[in-house]
Design a protein around this motif. Sequence first.
Motif, PDB file in Angstrom:
ATOM      1  N   ASP A   1       0.828  -1.216   0.000  1.00 20.69           N
ATOM      2  CA  ASP A   1       0.000   0.000   0.000  1.00 20.69           C
ATOM      3  C   ASP A   1       0.862   1.265   0.000  1.00 20.69           C
ATOM      4  OD1 ASP A   1      -2.400  -1.361  -0.033  1.00 20.69           O
ATOM      5  OD2 ASP A   1      -2.584  -1.410   2.147  1.00 20.69           O
TER       6      ASP A   1
ATOM      7  N   HIS B   1      -6.217 -13.317  -5.027  1.00 22.68           N
ATOM      8  CA  HIS B   1      -6.812 -12.228  -5.798  1.00 22.68           C
ATOM      9  C   HIS B   1      -7.984 -11.636  -5.022  1.00 22.68           C
ATOM     10  CE1 HIS B   1      -9.609 -10.433  -8.783  1.00 22.68           C
ATOM     11  NE2 HIS B   1      -8.475  -9.889  -9.189  1.00 22.68           N
TER      12      HIS B   1
ATOM     13  N   HIS C   1     -10.760  -8.239  -5.526  1.00 20.90           N
ATOM     14  CA  HIS C   1     -11.165  -7.105  -6.359  1.00 20.90           C
ATOM     15  C   HIS C   1     -10.826  -5.778  -5.694  1.00 20.90           C
ATOM     16  CE1 HIS C   1     -13.014  -9.596  -9.375  1.00 20.90           C
ATOM     17  NE2 HIS C   1     -13.784 -10.194  -8.484  1.00 20.90           N
ATOM     18  N   GLU C   2     -10.770  -5.770  -4.373  1.00 24.17           N
ATOM     19  CA  GLU C   2     -10.418  -4.549  -3.652  1.00 24.17           C
ATOM     20  C   GLU C   2      -8.970  -4.145  -3.913  1.00 24.17           C
ATOM     21  OE1 GLU C   2     -11.234  -5.291   0.425  1.00 24.17           O
ATOM     22  OE2 GLU C   2     -13.418  -5.359   0.179  1.00 24.17           O
ATOM     23  N   ARG C   3      -8.127  -5.106  -4.335  1.00 24.35           N
ATOM     24  CA  ARG C   3      -6.723  -4.822  -4.589  1.00 24.35           C
ATOM     25  C   ARG C   3      -6.436  -4.554  -6.065  1.00 24.35           C
ATOM     26  NH1 ARG C   3      -4.861 -10.044  -1.042  1.00 24.35           N
ATOM     27  NH2 ARG C   3      -5.233  -9.180   1.042  1.00 24.35           N
ATOM     28  N   ASP C   4      -7.458  -4.671  -6.925  1.00 22.75           N
ATOM     29  CA  ASP C   4      -7.230  -4.525  -8.359  1.00 22.75           C
ATOM     30  C   ASP C   4      -6.686  -3.149  -8.733  1.00 22.75           C
ATOM     31  OD1 ASP C   4      -7.916  -7.091  -9.001  1.00 22.75           O
ATOM     32  OD2 ASP C   4      -9.993  -6.625  -9.555  1.00 22.75           O
ATOM     33  N   ALA C   5      -7.053  -2.125  -7.987  1.00 28.58           N
ATOM     34  CA  ALA C   5      -6.566  -0.776  -8.300  1.00 28.58           C
ATOM     35  C   ALA C   5      -5.089  -0.622  -7.971  1.00 28.58           C
ATOM     36  CB  ALA C   5      -7.381   0.262  -7.532  1.00 28.58           C
ATOM     37  N   LEU C   6      -4.561  -1.504  -7.121  1.00 29.91           N
ATOM     38  CA  LEU C   6      -3.173  -1.414  -6.678  1.00 29.91           C
ATOM     39  C   LEU C   6      -2.276  -2.454  -7.334  1.00 29.91           C
ATOM     40  CD1 LEU C   6      -1.057  -0.223  -4.639  1.00 29.91           C
ATOM     41  CD2 LEU C   6      -1.796  -2.029  -3.056  1.00 29.91           C
TER      42      LEU C   6
ATOM     43  N   ARG D   1       2.818  -4.405  -7.900  1.00 28.60           N
ATOM     44  CA  ARG D   1       2.174  -3.092  -7.918  1.00 28.60           C
ATOM     45  C   ARG D   1       2.087  -2.568  -9.343  1.00 28.60           C
ATOM     46  NH1 ARG D   1       1.637   0.633  -3.832  1.00 28.60           N
ATOM     47  NH2 ARG D   1       2.273   2.242  -5.312  1.00 28.60           N
ATOM     48  N   ARG D   2       0.994  -1.869  -9.620  1.00 21.50           N
ATOM     49  CA  ARG D   2       0.851  -1.254 -10.935  1.00 21.50           C
ATOM     50  C   ARG D   2       1.931  -0.195 -11.140  1.00 21.50           C
ATOM     51  NH1 ARG D   2      -3.858  -2.257 -13.645  1.00 21.50           N
ATOM     52  NH2 ARG D   2      -5.405  -3.490 -12.506  1.00 21.50           N
TER      53      ARG D   2
ATOM     54  N   ASP E   1       2.570  -4.268 -16.349  1.00 21.79           N
ATOM     55  CA  ASP E   1       1.542  -5.097 -16.972  1.00 21.79           C
ATOM     56  C   ASP E   1       2.159  -6.062 -17.979  1.00 21.79           C
ATOM     57  OD1 ASP E   1       2.256  -2.923 -18.530  1.00 21.79           O
ATOM     58  OD2 ASP E   1       0.288  -2.753 -19.478  1.00 21.79           O
TER      59      ASP E   1
END
Length: 263
Positions: free
Chosen positions: A77, A89, A91-96, A210-211, A216
């Motif tokens: 974070d 996995h 979905h709450e972590r998909d943005a990160l 991390r993004r 990607d």
Amino acid sequence: MPVILKLATAALFTCLSLAAYGEKLRIVTEPWAPYVYEERGAMQGLDYDTTVIVFQRLGVDVEWQFLPWKRCLAMLDQGQADGALDIFHSHERDALLLYPSEPLSQVEFTLFYANERPHPAQSLEDLRGLTVGTSPGYLYGEPFSDSALFNREAAPSHEANFGKLMLGRIDLVITDRRVGQHVIKAMGLESKVSQAQVVVSRQPQFLAVRRGAGMDLLVQRFAAELRRFKQEPAYAALSAKYGGIQAISAAGDTVEQQESSAQ
């Protein structure tokens, strides 16, 4: 330019970019034997060894760190780590986070009880009024996490949870079946602890990063190389070494189905 060549070129640039700045990919994880753990000063485990081999083939240097799982998540974070090994996995972590399409292995959460105070649960309904030992930051699935039938009490380590179980401070421990077997053997509790029949949840676990710029494409290359490695004799040898841990492919097919009671 063909798509595969584009991906390979982009991944190469990502790796060269890391090397140019003298940087390593910072990966954090919690000891989670037999998937990843430390023994006699050396990190090992099926998922750890597999990830090391895949990154070596991709030309990516990695810096590893063992921490409590809640601390691992905090570092992700806060941008203090680039990725985490053996993460579920969410979905709450998909943005990160970015997850490869190919998982490393599959976790099967089950319950363990002390033979002196048996609770051979066959469903979550059988846990009514009991206290289950958990680990901070772990995702056990909504039916378990949202249930009001029983209490949940966290401990700092799997060993601490089984210690509390033997002292009668909790009624059951929830953890992955193979992890539980490994801890029970290490603590000499084989004749004192049994596994309940209920399977709370099954979840694939991944190497997630991390993004960021190029990540990607790196994740796509990691998934492709992991998928290839799972089909090789070297992966079968690793699986046998760590007790025949069952790994799954992206399609949900099992790659290695050996099983051992000697965990």
